[in-house]
Scaffold this motif. Structure first.
Motif, PDB file in Angstrom:
ATOM      1  N   SER B   9      31.264  40.697  42.554  1.00 26.42           N
ATOM      2  CA  SER B   9      32.959  41.443  42.965  1.00 26.42           C
ATOM      3  C   SER B   9      32.857  41.846  44.280  1.00 26.42           C
ATOM      4  O   SER B   9      34.403  41.964  44.461  1.00 26.42           O
ATOM      5  CB  SER B   9      32.982  42.514  42.283  1.00 26.42           C
ATOM      6  OG  SER B   9      32.417  43.223  42.246  1.00 26.42           O
ATOM      7  N   LYS B  12      34.710  39.202  45.615  1.00 29.61           N
ATOM      8  CA  LYS B  12      36.696  38.396  45.126  1.00 29.61           C
ATOM      9  C   LYS B  12      37.787  39.106  46.173  1.00 29.61           C
ATOM     10  O   LYS B  12      37.857  39.974  45.860  1.00 29.61           O
ATOM     11  CB  LYS B  12      36.666  39.088  43.504  1.00 29.61           C
ATOM     12  CG  LYS B  12      35.809  38.263  42.501  1.00 29.61           C
ATOM     13  CD  LYS B  12      35.922  39.164  41.043  1.00 29.61           C
ATOM     14  CE  LYS B  12      35.057  38.565  40.248  1.00 29.61           C
ATOM     15  NZ  LYS B  12      34.758  39.082  39.749  1.00 29.61           N
ATOM     16  N   MET B  14      41.353  38.394  44.832  1.00 31.83           N
ATOM     17  CA  MET B  14      42.614  38.525  44.668  1.00 31.83           C
ATOM     18  C   MET B  14      43.718  38.226  45.445  1.00 31.83           C
ATOM     19  O   MET B  14      43.857  37.953  46.179  1.00 31.83           O
ATOM     20  CB  MET B  14      42.937  39.302  43.494  1.00 31.83           C
ATOM     21  CG  MET B  14      41.938  39.770  42.945  1.00 31.83           C
ATOM     22  SD  MET B  14      42.736  40.407  40.637  1.00 31.83           S
ATOM     23  CE  MET B  14      43.580  41.765  41.747  1.00 31.83           C
ATOM     24  N   GLU B 179      42.178  35.480  40.424  1.00 35.36           N
ATOM     25  CA  GLU B 179      41.278  36.044  40.414  1.00 35.36           C
ATOM     26  C   GLU B 179      40.182  35.089  40.489  1.00 35.36           C
ATOM     27  O   GLU B 179      39.590  34.312  39.409  1.00 35.36           O
ATOM     28  CB  GLU B 179      41.016  37.194  39.557  1.00 35.36           C
ATOM     29  CG  GLU B 179      39.727  37.854  39.445  1.00 35.36           C
ATOM     30  CD  GLU B 179      39.535  39.106  38.862  1.00 35.36           C
ATOM     31  OE1 GLU B 179      40.309  39.205  38.751  1.00 35.36           O
ATOM     32  OE2 GLU B 179      38.064  39.650  38.747  1.00 35.36           O
ATOM     33  N   ALA B 203      45.162  45.065  40.798  1.00 36.60           N
ATOM     34  CA  ALA B 203      44.328  45.240  40.138  1.00 36.60           C
ATOM     35  C   ALA B 203      45.185  46.400  39.357  1.00 36.60           C
ATOM     36  O   ALA B 203      45.119  46.458  37.612  1.00 36.60           O
ATOM     37  CB  ALA B 203      43.513  45.721  41.152  1.00 36.60           C
TER      38      ALA B 203
END
Ligand code: SF4
Ligand code: SF4
Ligand code: FES
Lengths: 150, 351, 315
Positions: B9, B12, B14, B179, B203
């Motif tokens: 994560s 990640k 976005m 994402e 988010a």
């Protein structure tokens, strides 16, 4: 109408009743009447034997034209096979043309055993009509085709 | 079975793009990939189709009529073909240009992992399926408006599920956010020009949209004891009644993203021929009809029972999961209004 | 007394007096804009029966498979299908008890979805002739008459043509302006346009055969689509195979189709199936003067002939 490939000759299937039109075709041959060599003949016992599926399947398999020919009304060897056939074909012909098959791909005729001349005339007419339409495309199944969406 | 690597994560990032620019994303992807996405077939029908330019995609849709399975397991698929006495050509196995499926719903994405168990499982590997699956990257689009018969929640999926996808997308109203879920997805995402980094508030926004969407999934069904229950009621008189109104058409199975039964057909014309795999359905009497004329599933009763047993018991026994993703298609389209959820409730309530 | 109450009364009587083994009717299981077929054997359960414009299935479809005595709720077109089934020796008149319903037309819910731009209807309440539909983001009052199925708009037989008990008074005949308007429009277009039209609508077909299964008259023990020796029609989704399937299914309804529209309504992909069946019905009427399912002992037009039938298409 579409462009015709070079040397293309129409392929026509003819379902002929053995008691009349088939004999008519024979007579045409014996009396040396010239008729177009584009028809492939399938002998059937009666025009009433011609399942509408024969016609539709022929078109699907790539025939450019179909002819069904039987005994004149009142002369069917089985007395009324052609009367039933006539009703079926009336509906089928309209239906096929309605869904977009070109007018002039499916034909019906009454030709007796003594009508060699008529047989030759019908076959020539049918061939010329189909020739003008060009090779069949609609309804023809082009295999192998893949089912993948695209 | 496929195990999809997921990215950490922390890696990640976005991304986001204005809604009116989404076509540029598609147009970019189309240059490098075969892109499939939802396209409008008529006023009511949206289905997956090949997209040649971004404008063809219809991203305002509830769900496609037909499930995404047909892109991996087509309704009719040539397995091999031959001409004359030549050796058979197994043409399907050449991988094509890599594919992207853009805008798959989370339920359909999940269904692929169930199909993987069948077609890419430990016992059996289906090369036709696998070649397409390996060659495809999936962009899932979250559902902002689940429909009245959606019950994906009950299958542990949910309208914002990020499982079984490569890139997760959601519609924020004026923008889309992306994402990355798998490294492959992240790679593609990084190459798309024009994407900006998502805003810090996105988010939080996603979280809110997610609970909003989840609250719209009105139907629930309790599946906890269903497999064991089904194992006990094979001969219950219940089955005598439930199938009565069923027409025996194949809508529920053809439109089900997880149903995967097929038939093999040979076609030949002149010296050309091919072998085709074609969808089949346990609803049809011909599915089990034997050459002798005997039919082990002789009536609608046996066939309806088979459909439910396969989804909710045998599949669980074989692969550990229920073969349903809660998309609601079988309920929406059943011509006589059979309702899978109600049938399950009835089973749950049986003594 | 409203028709629904009357219907329940009749059904109760039939079951209590053991005149029938089962009453086949419609019930409401709560899905908006829909009813679902139900099979009632216990007089206690008759209150499940409903009668409203969402009773859109042709229940005659369930009669052919039965060996018991059944009462069936039947609209005008459904009674015509029953007449065809009796004429074709598929059911015995004495085994079916027809609860005939004069019918003001049924709702085609696809038209409602269309009107709502594919909005998701979560609730629908019918009061008199108004349907109040609710979704998450909308509420709308819709008039039943604005959303009637196409076959109902050109229906000439709204009242039962055959029944044991008629529930309610006959309705006046509908003033049908142009029954074949859409067909005629298509007939007048070019062959290319017609081909394009059918190619387009039929390419949506997924060969699920719901149309065949919903049709009361598609009762063949083995449909030509299921025959594989010879395989009359290919099973693929090649458009050629699909069109051949539809030509032949439609052809098999010649002079038998009662235009109940069940086939078209059952289709999950909005294929315009009636454009084929209705065309044939039109031709049958034009060529042979027949209309299906109006009288007992009537023969299907392809099972007899007249010596002077039209033959101008024959060389
Ligand atoms: S119901 Fe519709 S999709 Fe199914 S076979 Fe008939 S036309 Fe095709
Ligand atoms: S073909 Fe369609 S409209 Fe005709 S009787 Fe059958 S279901 Fe009804
Ligand atoms: S025998 Fe020739 S048509 Fe019947």
């Amino acid at each position: 109408m579409q462009e015709q490939p070079e040397n293309w000759e129409p392929r026509i299937i003819a379902f002929l009743c053995s008691w009349c039109s088939y004999a008519g075709a024979d007579l045409a041959g014996v009396s040396r009447r010239r008729y177009s060599p584009n028809v492939r003949i399938v002998k059937v016992p009666c025009s009433g034997r011609v399942n509408p599926f024969y016609i539709v399947k022929s078109l699907q398999q790539g025939c450019d034209g179909v002819l069904v020919s039987g005994c004149h009304p009142g002369e069917c060897h089985y007395s009324n096979g052609n009367y039933y056939a006539r009703r079926r074909f009336a509906i089928l012909k309209r239906l096929l043309e309605y869904i977009g098959l070109e007018e002039g791909r499916v034909h019906f005729s009454w030709v007796s055993a003594s009508e060699g001349d008529k047989f030759a005339k019908v076959v020539n007419e049918v061939t010329e009509t189909v020739r003008k339409l060009g090779p069949a495309t609609r309804l023809v199944k082009h295999s192998p085709v893949d089912g993948v969406v695209n | 079975m496929r195990t999809t690597p997921r990215i950490l994560s922390s890696e990640k990032i976005m991304k986001t793009i204005k809604k009116d620019k989404i076509n540029t994303v598609l147009d970019f992807l189309i240059k490098k990939y075969q892109v499939f996405g939802p396209v409008q077939k008529d006023d009511l029908v949206v289905d997956f189709g090949r997209i040649q330019n971004g404008a063809q995609a219809c991203l305002e849709f509830s769900n496609t009529n037909e499930p995404a399975k047909k892109l991996f397991f087509p309704q009719a698929e040539t397995l091999f073909s031959y001409t004359g006495s030549d050796a058979a050509q197994v043409s399907e196995l050449k991988p094509e240009k890599p594919r992207i499926i853009f805008g798959m719903r989370p339920c359909d994405a999940k269904s692929l992992s169930l199909l993987d168990a069948v077609f890419d499982g430990p016992d059996y590997k289906d090369p036709y399926y696998i070649v397409k699956r390996k060659n495809t990257t999936i962009f899932t689009l979250a559902c902002r408006r689940p429909r009245s018969n959606c019950f994906c929640d009950s299958l542990g999926i949910g309208p914002f599920s990020k499982k079984d996808t490569d890139v997760f997308m959601a519609d924020l109203g004026d923008r889309y956010v992306f994402e990355p879920i798998t490294p492959g997805g992240a790679d593609i995402l990084n190459k798309i020009p024009g994407l900006e980094n998502a805003r810090p508030t996105d988010a939080e926004r996603l979280k809110n949209l997610r609970s909003e969407a989840e609250s719209k999934v009105a139907r629930k069904v309790d599946l906890d004891n269903l497999p064991e229950k089904l194992a006990r009621i094979f001969d219950h008189p219940f089955w005598d009644g439930i199938h009565q109104k069923c027409l025996g058409c194949g809508i529920c199975t053809y439109l089900c993203p997880t149903c995967h039964c097929f038939d093999i057909v040979d076609e030949q014309k002149d010296d050309k021929g091919r072998r085709i795999r074609i969808w089949d359905s346990c609803s049809y009497p011909t599915f089990t009809l034997e050459a002798s004329g005997h039919n082990p599933r002789a009536t609608g009763k046996e066939r309806m029972r088979q459909r439910l047993m396969h989804k909710f018991r045998y599949f669980v026994e074989n692969y550990g999961e229920i073969a349903c993703v809660g998309c609601g298609r079988c309920i929406n389209h059943c011509p006589v209004g059979s309702d899978l959820i109600r049938e399950i409730e009835n089973i749950n309530n049986l003594k | 007394m409203d028709l629904q109450t009357k219907l329940r009364q009749e059904a109760r009587k039939l079951l209590e007096e053991k005149l029938v083994d089962v009453v086949i009717g419609y019930e409401d299981e709560g899905a908006p804009l829909r009813t679902t077929p139900c099979f009632i054997t216990d007089p206690q359960d008759v209150d499940r029966l409903v009668w409203n414009p969402f009773c859109d299935h042709n229940l005659a479809r369930y009669l052919t498979a039965r060996k018991d005595k059944a009462a069936v709720v039947a609209k005008g077109c459904d009674t015509r299908a029953i007449v065809v089934l009796i004429n074709e020796n598929q059911i015995e008149r004495k085994n079916v008890n027809i609860l005939g319903m004069p019918c003001g037309g049924i709702v085609d819910r696809k038209k409602i979805y269309n009107h709502l731009k594919n909005g998701d209807v979560r609730e629908a309440v019918l009061k008199d002739k108004v349907i109040t539909v609710k979704g998450l983001e909308f509420t709308a009052d819709l008039m039943v008459d604005d959303f009637l199925a196409d076959c109902c708009l050109s229906c000439r037989h709204r009242n039962p043509v055959l029944c044991d008990v008629q529930i309610g008074e006959n309705l006046p005949p509908l003033d049908v302006k142009d029954e074949y308007k859409k067909i005629k429009q298509l007939e007048e277009s070019t062959s290319e346009e017609r081909w394009e039209y059918f190619r387009k609508t039929l390419s949506k077909c997924i060969r699920c055969y719901a149309c065949r299964e919903a049709c009361p008259l598609c009762y063949c023990q083995q449909c030509f689509t299921d025959q594989n020796f010879p395989a009359w029609v290919g099973k693929t989704t090649d458009i050629s195979d699909t069109i051949v399937f539809h030509i032949m299914r439609a052809f098999h309804t010649t002079g038998r189709c009662v235009d109940c529209g069940a086939c078209e309504r059952s289709c999950p992909n909005n294929v315009d199936i009636r454009m084929l069946t209705k065309k044939i019905a039109k031709d049958v009427k034009e060529l042979f003067g027949d209309e299906a399912g109006l009288q007992l002992e009537e023969k299907a037009p392809l099972s007899f002939y007249n010596e002077d039938d039209p033959q101008d298409f024959i060389k």
